[in-house]
Design an enzyme around this catalytic site. Structure first.
Site, mmCIF file in Angstrom:
data_model
loop_
_atom_site.group_PDB
_atom_site.id
_atom_site.type_symbol
_atom_site.label_atom_id
_atom_site.label_comp_id
_atom_site.label_asym_id
_atom_site.label_seq_id
_atom_site.Cartn_x
_atom_site.Cartn_y
_atom_site.Cartn_z
ATOM 1 C CB CYS A 136 -0.918 -0.008 1.218
ATOM 2 S SG CYS A 136 -1.955 1.465 1.278
ATOM 3 C CB CYS A 139 -0.672 2.657 3.993
ATOM 4 S SG CYS A 139 -2.064 1.861 3.226
ATOM 5 C CG ASP A 140 3.120 1.463 4.373
ATOM 6 O OD1 ASP A 140 2.600 1.950 5.389
ATOM 7 O OD2 ASP A 140 2.971 0.269 4.031
#
Ligand code: NAP
Length: 314
Positions: A136, A139-140
């Site tokens: 992801c 997300c990261d």
């Protein structure tokens, strides 16, 4: 006794909740718990800009879209709880859905459990999880680890394009590793990637191994050329898997009819499963389109099917 329980919290579940709410069914929606790799709200919570959901000419963030959908369903009496279905018993009536702390009884159930990102299955993916390995980028991707550095994205679909473009905002350089010589992604996304000066496509290549050590996490990948069979190492600090998704249907094994790949089987042109009163929609059931808008559409279908089915039982 509930009239209808909806399992899921993404576009399919929220649309089903909206329609069931407007049918006066006061649906109870189990939208999931907050875990390390999933937020209630489904996969759109891990995406950035959604540009292809009709009605948002300027685009909308996944989180905003889901918040709006939920709010709209709540306006008509849908109830959302941060709970996950841990077990189901569809062997008789009422249908039973067990969460972490209670067993719910319901006349009907709509399954909208969605899908989860897949990994290649390398042991090194597990070893370096959260030490450079992710599925992801949203997300990261902005983590300090990746800023200004080289990262690798595996895949050739729209997800891989989206992840690469997002990562290119932070990373020094992005390498997209694809096993064939053409992308599966839509043309507009492909064009953005191939024309991006911070992105290089490694055609006909597969990641054989993620290289690294316990102290530094990911330090590179070993690529194999699928035509020449040559191998080479590419230095990087990040590895993002973007190779598709697996339907979240393990809970329904031996309970509902499903394909070998895990997608729930529904009767043609409907959302009926093989168990009366149980309906399936969204990415748990759709292996072909897998769009937020088609998930929402099939959530609407499930709600209409369920409403009509409940009326027939009365
Ligand atoms: P996808 O379209 O199924 O693409 C998966 C990609 O990963 C394919 O290119 C596939 O290669 C590759 N792949 C699969 N298994 C692999 C393996 N074991 N080793 C190496 N490569 C592997 O999945 P997706 O990109 O997640 O997209 C899913 C759906 O969501 C699609 O319908 C897509 O259009 C949609 N989506 C849309 C957007 C958007 O419009 N903004 C964004 C994200 C996703 P092959 O091509 O060789 O099979």
């Amino acid at each position: 006794m509930e009239k209808i329980v909806i399992i899921g919290g993404g576009p399919a579940a929220c649309t089903a909740a909206l329609y069931c709410g407007r049918a006066d069914l006061a649906p109870l929606c189990l939208e999931g718990e907050f875990t390390e790799d999933m937020l209630p709200g489904g996969q759109l919570m891990t995406t950035t800009e959604v540009e292809n959901f009709p009605g948002y000419p300027e685009g909308v963030t996944g989180a905003e879209l889901m918040a709006d959908m939920k709010k709209q369903a709540e306006r008509f009496g849908a109830r959302f709880v941060y709970k996950t279905a841990a077990a189901v018993d569809f062997s008789g009536t009422p249908l039973k859905v067990t969460t972490q702390d209670e067993t719910l009884e319901s006349k009907a159930v709509i399954i909208a459990t969605g899908a989860t990102a897949r990994y290649l299955g390398l042991e090194s993916e597990q070893r370096f999880m959260n030490k450079g390995v992710s599925a992801c980028a949203t997300c990261d991707g902005a983590l300090p680890r990746f800023r200004g550095n080289t990262v690798v994205v595996v895949g050739g679909g729209d997800s891989a394009m989206e992840e690469s473009l997002f990562l290119a905002n932070f990373a020094g350089h992005v390498h997209v590793v694809h096993r064939r010589d053409q992308f599966r992604a839509s043309k507009i996304m492909e064009d953005r990637v191939v024309n991006h000066d911070k992105i290089t496509v490694e055609w006909n290549s597969v990641v054989e191994e993620i290289l690294g050590d316990d102290e530094n996490g990911v330090t590179g990948v070993r690529l194999r050329d699928t035509v020449s069979e040559d191998t080479r190492e590419l230095a990087c600090v990040g590895y993002f898997a973007a190779i598709g998704h697996k339907p979240n249907t393990d809970l329904f094994k031996d309970v509902l009819e499903m394909e070998a790949s895990g997608y729930l089987v529904t009767k043609p042109d409907s959302t009926y499963t093989n168990v009366p009163g149980v309906f399936a929609c969204g990415d748990a059931q759709d292996k072909t389109y897998r769009q937020a808008i088609t998930a929402a559409g099939s959530g609407c279908m499930a709600a209409i099917d369920a409403t009509r089915w409940l009326e027939q039982q009365a």
